[in-house]
Design a protein around this motif. Structure first.
Motif, mmCIF file in Angstrom:
data_model
loop_
_atom_site.group_PDB
_atom_site.id
_atom_site.type_symbol
_atom_site.label_atom_id
_atom_site.label_comp_id
_atom_site.label_asym_id
_atom_site.label_seq_id
_atom_site.Cartn_x
_atom_site.Cartn_y
_atom_site.Cartn_z
ATOM 1 N N PRO A 148 4.749 -15.719 4.358
ATOM 2 C CA PRO A 148 5.419 -16.230 5.568
ATOM 3 C C PRO A 148 6.890 -16.571 5.371
ATOM 4 C CG PRO A 148 3.293 -17.312 5.224
ATOM 5 C CD PRO A 148 3.589 -16.546 3.983
ATOM 6 N N ALA A 149 7.284 -16.912 4.144
ATOM 7 C CA ALA A 149 8.664 -17.315 3.892
ATOM 8 C C ALA A 149 9.595 -16.125 3.639
ATOM 9 C CB ALA A 149 8.724 -18.261 2.691
ATOM 10 N N ARG A 150 9.050 -14.947 3.541
ATOM 11 C CA ARG A 150 9.864 -13.780 3.223
ATOM 12 C C ARG A 150 10.768 -13.416 4.387
ATOM 13 N NH1 ARG A 150 7.459 -7.943 1.065
ATOM 14 N NH2 ARG A 150 9.307 -7.371 -0.152
ATOM 15 N N GLU A 151 11.973 -12.959 4.084
ATOM 16 C CA GLU A 151 12.894 -12.522 5.128
ATOM 17 C C GLU A 151 12.327 -11.303 5.852
ATOM 18 O OE1 GLU A 151 16.602 -11.800 3.172
ATOM 19 O OE2 GLU A 151 16.921 -13.919 2.677
ATOM 20 N N LEU A 152 12.420 -11.299 7.162
ATOM 21 C CA LEU A 152 11.865 -10.222 7.966
ATOM 22 C C LEU A 152 12.373 -8.861 7.523
ATOM 23 C CD1 LEU A 152 10.324 -9.125 10.463
ATOM 24 C CD2 LEU A 152 12.419 -9.548 11.785
ATOM 25 N N GLY A 153 13.673 -8.734 7.319
ATOM 26 C CA GLY A 153 14.245 -7.444 6.948
ATOM 27 C C GLY A 153 13.680 -6.905 5.650
ATOM 28 N N LEU A 154 13.493 -7.776 4.669
ATOM 29 C CA LEU A 154 12.944 -7.339 3.385
ATOM 30 C C LEU A 154 11.487 -6.932 3.524
ATOM 31 C CD1 LEU A 154 14.527 -9.951 0.937
ATOM 32 C CD2 LEU A 154 15.356 -7.666 1.551
ATOM 33 N N ALA A 155 10.751 -7.669 4.339
ATOM 34 C CA ALA A 155 9.340 -7.329 4.558
ATOM 35 C C ALA A 155 9.199 -5.986 5.252
ATOM 36 C CB ALA A 155 8.661 -8.428 5.365
ATOM 37 N N LEU A 156 10.057 -5.709 6.243
ATOM 38 C CA LEU A 156 9.979 -4.440 6.969
ATOM 39 C C LEU A 156 10.313 -3.245 6.082
ATOM 40 C CD1 LEU A 156 11.646 -5.416 10.372
ATOM 41 C CD2 LEU A 156 9.233 -4.867 9.994
ATOM 42 N N LEU A 157 11.199 -3.439 5.119
ATOM 43 C CA LEU A 157 11.581 -2.341 4.235
ATOM 44 C C LEU A 157 10.561 -2.089 3.130
ATOM 45 C CD1 LEU A 157 15.438 -2.680 3.635
ATOM 46 C CD2 LEU A 157 14.222 -1.075 5.095
ATOM 47 N N ASP A 158 9.668 -3.029 2.915
ATOM 48 C CA ASP A 158 8.671 -2.904 1.851
ATOM 49 C C ASP A 158 7.592 -1.920 2.294
ATOM 50 O OD1 ASP A 158 6.727 -3.183 -0.088
ATOM 51 O OD2 ASP A 158 6.911 -5.360 -0.213
ATOM 52 N N GLN A 159 7.565 -0.757 1.677
ATOM 53 C CA GLN A 159 6.624 0.284 2.086
ATOM 54 C C GLN A 159 5.175 -0.079 1.792
ATOM 55 O OE1 GLN A 159 8.050 3.185 3.818
ATOM 56 N NE2 GLN A 159 9.513 1.485 3.801
ATOM 57 N N ARG A 160 4.975 -1.105 0.966
ATOM 58 C CA ARG A 160 3.613 -1.590 0.719
ATOM 59 C C ARG A 160 3.108 -2.419 1.900
ATOM 60 N NH1 ARG A 160 5.125 -4.668 -4.645
ATOM 61 N NH2 ARG A 160 6.714 -5.294 -3.127
ATOM 62 N N VAL A 161 4.014 -2.852 2.754
ATOM 63 C CA VAL A 161 3.643 -3.629 3.950
ATOM 64 C C VAL A 161 3.271 -2.675 5.081
ATOM 65 C CG1 VAL A 161 4.514 -5.227 5.704
ATOM 66 C CG2 VAL A 161 5.017 -5.618 3.276
ATOM 67 N N LEU A 162 4.195 -1.800 5.429
ATOM 68 C CA LEU A 162 3.956 -0.730 6.392
ATOM 69 C C LEU A 162 4.902 0.399 6.041
ATOM 70 C CD1 LEU A 162 5.375 -1.799 9.897
ATOM 71 C CD2 LEU A 162 5.918 -2.961 7.800
ATOM 72 N N ALA A 163 4.457 1.616 6.176
ATOM 73 C CA ALA A 163 5.192 2.757 5.649
ATOM 74 C C ALA A 163 5.972 3.475 6.746
ATOM 75 C CB ALA A 163 4.236 3.734 4.970
ATOM 76 N N GLY A 164 7.275 3.638 6.514
ATOM 77 C CA GLY A 164 8.087 4.426 7.422
ATOM 78 C C GLY A 164 9.387 3.801 7.863
ATOM 79 N N VAL A 165 9.507 2.470 7.774
ATOM 80 C CA VAL A 165 10.723 1.801 8.242
ATOM 81 C C VAL A 165 11.802 1.869 7.167
ATOM 82 C CG1 VAL A 165 11.749 -0.425 8.902
ATOM 83 C CG2 VAL A 165 9.501 0.242 9.796
ATOM 84 N N GLY A 166 13.017 2.251 7.572
ATOM 85 C CA GLY A 166 14.180 2.213 6.705
ATOM 86 C C GLY A 166 15.205 1.235 7.243
ATOM 87 N N ASN A 167 16.405 1.289 6.706
ATOM 88 C CA ASN A 167 17.404 0.269 7.028
ATOM 89 C C ASN A 167 17.822 0.291 8.490
ATOM 90 O OD1 ASN A 167 18.954 -1.895 5.894
ATOM 91 N ND2 ASN A 167 20.777 -0.645 6.202
ATOM 92 N N LEU A 168 17.914 1.479 9.081
ATOM 93 C CA LEU A 168 18.298 1.566 10.494
ATOM 94 C C LEU A 168 17.289 0.821 11.372
ATOM 95 C CD1 LEU A 168 19.427 4.758 12.384
ATOM 96 C CD2 LEU A 168 17.738 3.230 13.370
ATOM 97 N N TYR A 169 16.025 1.174 11.227
ATOM 98 C CA TYR A 169 15.022 0.546 12.079
ATOM 99 C C TYR A 169 14.834 -0.929 11.744
ATOM 100 C CZ TYR A 169 13.927 5.097 14.003
ATOM 101 O OH TYR A 169 14.009 6.307 14.654
ATOM 102 N N LYS A 170 15.039 -1.283 10.488
ATOM 103 C CA LYS A 170 14.987 -2.702 10.136
ATOM 104 C C LYS A 170 15.955 -3.506 10.993
ATOM 105 C CE LYS A 170 17.709 -4.495 7.100
ATOM 106 N NZ LYS A 170 18.439 -4.797 5.840
ATOM 107 N N CYS A 171 17.188 -3.036 11.056
ATOM 108 C CA CYS A 171 18.215 -3.753 11.838
ATOM 109 C C CYS A 171 17.880 -3.757 13.327
ATOM 110 C CB CYS A 171 19.580 -3.100 11.620
ATOM 111 S SG CYS A 171 20.208 -3.185 9.933
#
Length: 269
Positions: A148-171
């Motif tokens: 829960p404390a992890r930064e959203l952007g870092l979590a979205l980029l982690d392919q072990r969380v969900l696969a496919g998001v890169g820096n553009l979609y993170k932002c």
């Protein structure tokens, strides 16, 4: 690094060019595969899981590749001029009427087709999985909220969380959620974040172009809300878009946001 939708569209282009054709030449220019010759094999299909690309051949054989930051697959008519110098070529696949060259492609591996999953078993749910279900969404939400404390952007980029998001979609996902990418996951509607991620990627593959629009426009100066808009301003309010670095070492990425339209923390300049 290309996002999942870009890799998906590359795979679609490769499949259109090669599927059903028998290779006259199948050469590798990397040491670990230098003695392999794919000539005589039929190309059956090309698919993706997240940012991983799989080219499947007759005889229960699959070629795995990853574009990383600088890789590309080029499709030419046979005998056509290459778009990059020959020393960048790592794979050359030639059929009767077409030649496909993998320039600077990474993580090249040949595996039994039945063993493909072993290479991507560590990934979270693939946002472009054609068989996506509520169970996939629930797994992605559980992965996203595991820290829960992890930064959203870092979590979205982690392919072990969900696969496919890169820096553009993170932002862009953070913008559409109304929070900065440094906001803790605990302060975000995780289900909405997953739904947005899947919607943005699937919308772009349906469009069939590499424009990667998140606003509905394809013009370069209008296609994104904040990503790479420091010169143009926020597409919603017109205010100044700021950019900071997020992450460390190889995970470090420039991250765009609008301090007017997005609440939450962000690093000082």
């Amino acid at each position: 690094m290309p996002e999942g939708d870009t890799v998906y569209l590359v795979a679609r282009r490769l499949e259109k060019a090669l599927a059903g054709k028998t290779l006259l030449r199948g050469e590798f220019r990397v040491p670990q595969l230098a003695t392999v010759d794919l000539a005589g094999r039929e190309v059956l299909s090309v698919g993706t899981v997240g940012k991983h690309l799989f080219m499947r051949f007759s005889g229960d054989l699959t070629l795995h590749s990853h574009l990383m930051m600088d890789g590309m697959w080029d499709v030419n008519v046979r005998g056509g001029r290459w778009h990059l110098p020959a020393h960048y070529a790592r794979v050359i696949l030639t059929a009767a009427d077409v030649q496909v060259i993998g320039f600077r492609v990474h993580d090249l591996k040949l595996v039994a087709t039945a063993k493909e999953h072993d290479l991507v078993a560590h990934l979270g749910p693939d946002l472009l999985d054609p068989e996506w279900t509520d169970e996939h969404a629930e797994r992605a939400v559980a992965n996203l909220t595991a820290d829960p404390a992890r930064e959203l952007g870092l979590a979205l980029l982690d392919q072990r969380v969900l696969a496919g998001v890169g820096n553009l979609y993170k932002c862009e996902i953070a913008f559409l959620l109304g929070v900065t990418p440094w906001t803790p996951v605990s302060e975000v509607d995780a289900a909405q974040a997953v739904a947005l991620a899947r919607k943005l990627l699937t919308t772009n593959i349906r469009a069939g172009t590499f424009a990667q629009s998140t606003t509905g426009h394809v013009n370069r100066t209008r296609k994104n809300w904040v990503y790479e808009r420091t010169r143009f301003g926020c597409f919603r309010c017109g205010g100044k878009v700021q950019v900071r670095q997020q992450g460390h070492d190889v995970q470090r990425r420039p991250t765009w946001f609008c301090p007017k339209d997005q609440t939450g923390p962000y690093p000082p300049q």
